[in-house]
Design a protein around this motif. Sequence first.
Motif, short mmCIF file in Angstrom:
data_model
loop_
_atom_site.label_atom_id
_atom_site.label_comp_id
_atom_site.label_asym_id
_atom_site.label_seq_id
_atom_site.Cartn_x
_atom_site.Cartn_y
_atom_site.Cartn_z
N CYS A 155 -3.49 39.76 -17.76
CA CYS A 155 -3.37 41.09 -18.53
C CYS A 155 -2.10 41.05 -19.38
O CYS A 155 -1.22 41.04 -18.69
CB CYS A 155 -3.61 42.04 -17.66
SG CYS A 155 -3.65 43.80 -18.40
N LEU B 49 -3.38 48.46 -19.58
CA LEU B 49 -4.70 49.08 -20.33
C LEU B 49 -4.79 50.70 -19.47
O LEU B 49 -4.99 50.63 -18.65
CB LEU B 49 -5.70 48.12 -19.80
CG LEU B 49 -5.52 46.76 -20.51
CD1 LEU B 49 -6.76 45.97 -19.77
CD2 LEU B 49 -5.65 46.77 -21.74
N ASP C 66 -7.69 52.04 -19.72
CA ASP C 66 -9.22 52.27 -19.32
C ASP C 66 -9.63 50.94 -18.43
O ASP C 66 -8.74 49.87 -18.48
CB ASP C 66 -10.21 52.28 -20.47
CG ASP C 66 -9.90 53.54 -21.16
OD1 ASP C 66 -10.54 54.55 -20.61
OD2 ASP C 66 -9.44 53.69 -22.22
N ASP C 67 -10.67 50.95 -17.77
CA ASP C 67 -10.94 49.70 -16.83
C ASP C 67 -11.44 48.79 -17.54
O ASP C 67 -12.30 48.85 -18.83
CB ASP C 67 -12.01 50.25 -15.75
CG ASP C 67 -11.36 51.27 -14.75
OD1 ASP C 67 -10.05 51.37 -14.99
OD2 ASP C 67 -11.97 51.90 -13.97
N LEU C 68 -11.71 47.65 -16.99
CA LEU C 68 -12.36 46.35 -17.56
C LEU C 68 -13.90 46.67 -16.97
O LEU C 68 -14.20 46.94 -15.73
CB LEU C 68 -11.83 45.12 -17.14
CG LEU C 68 -10.47 44.76 -17.86
CD1 LEU C 68 -9.86 43.50 -17.54
CD2 LEU C 68 -10.47 44.76 -19.48
N CYS D 269 -17.15 40.28 -19.86
CA CYS D 269 -16.26 41.36 -19.57
C CYS D 269 -16.19 42.03 -20.82
O CYS D 269 -16.19 41.41 -22.07
CB CYS D 269 -14.73 40.79 -19.32
SG CYS D 269 -13.73 41.76 -18.68
N TYR E 194 -14.30 45.84 -22.82
CA TYR E 194 -13.36 46.95 -22.55
C TYR E 194 -13.97 48.14 -23.64
O TYR E 194 -13.82 47.89 -24.73
CB TYR E 194 -11.93 46.46 -23.05
CG TYR E 194 -10.77 47.28 -22.91
CD1 TYR E 194 -10.30 47.97 -21.75
CD2 TYR E 194 -10.09 48.13 -23.97
CE1 TYR E 194 -9.23 48.76 -21.53
CE2 TYR E 194 -9.47 48.84 -23.95
CZ TYR E 194 -8.83 49.39 -22.86
OH TYR E 194 -7.74 50.24 -22.53
N LYS E 195 -13.87 49.09 -23.18
CA LYS E 195 -14.37 50.24 -23.79
C LYS E 195 -15.87 49.82 -24.69
O LYS E 195 -15.86 50.32 -25.62
CB LYS E 195 -13.29 50.85 -24.84
CG LYS E 195 -12.07 51.47 -24.41
CD LYS E 195 -11.27 52.03 -25.37
CE LYS E 195 -10.02 52.74 -24.72
NZ LYS E 195 -9.01 53.10 -25.75
N TRP F 59 -8.40 46.76 -29.70
CA TRP F 59 -7.95 47.20 -28.35
C TRP F 59 -7.48 48.75 -28.15
O TRP F 59 -7.14 49.44 -27.24
CB TRP F 59 -7.07 46.46 -27.48
CG TRP F 59 -7.36 44.91 -27.16
CD1 TRP F 59 -7.61 43.77 -28.02
CD2 TRP F 59 -8.03 44.55 -26.05
NE1 TRP F 59 -8.19 42.83 -27.47
CE2 TRP F 59 -8.40 43.09 -26.36
CE3 TRP F 59 -7.96 45.23 -24.84
CZ2 TRP F 59 -9.01 42.47 -25.00
CZ3 TRP F 59 -8.90 44.46 -23.63
CH2 TRP F 59 -9.21 43.20 -23.82
#
Length: 232
Positions: free
Chosen positions: A30, A34, A36-38, A99, A101-102, A154
């Motif tokens: 990473c 971040l 937010d969570d993954l 995986c 993200y958002k 991102w």
Amino acid sequence: MSLVNVVGMLVLDNPCAFTNPFQFEITFDCLSPLPDDLEWKVTYVSSAEDSTLDQVLDEVMVGPVPVGTNKFVLQADPPDVSRIPPSDVLGVTVVLVTCSYKDAEFCRVGYYVNNEYSEPYDEEQGPPNPIDPLKVQRTILADKPRVTRFPIDWNLGAAAASHGQQQQQQQQQGSFLGGSGLPPSSDPSFGSPVPSLGAASTPSDAGATPLPGAQQAHGNFKGAAEPHQMEM
């Protein structure tokens, strides 16, 4: 620029019984904090002819994710054999680890899976019908993963993006592009292998961080595993 890079994935308990859970030891970098969570997801392809039969074996949120190298074991239940066409229970299929993200998927790792009946049977008549899943052995082709990376927004702001860019430059100067772990890829399809994938040397685990609270928050997560030879 990706702020999260999957650098290694080890298939555990392989080969095994069809009814055993899937287990993947995942190492990722990473590059920036971040907010937010993954989201990690394991999907089993029940039939190559019908994508509506795909089974999501597990979906888990992981976070907060610290900057640096992180490692955890992702465990997912085996597929429901009653949702697989009888003609597709045995033979070759695919399992996907993704995986996001958002809600935006940025990495997909696919493995071919071979399911074989463990007891002798008449080749002309075929295996017993219905097939007993307890007598099926599952083998994942762990040394031949297919990796796809997708560019996403991102949306972290200028300061975080700058920090991530510096981290990525450091990674490019280190072992990430030197043959350890997963090489960058823009391959859009599962069917095309990444040529440089294969056995890799063991990266340093000195800076690897177990994801805090993962085991307590999600029953299908375990703590960081002991360092050992990478399979990719």
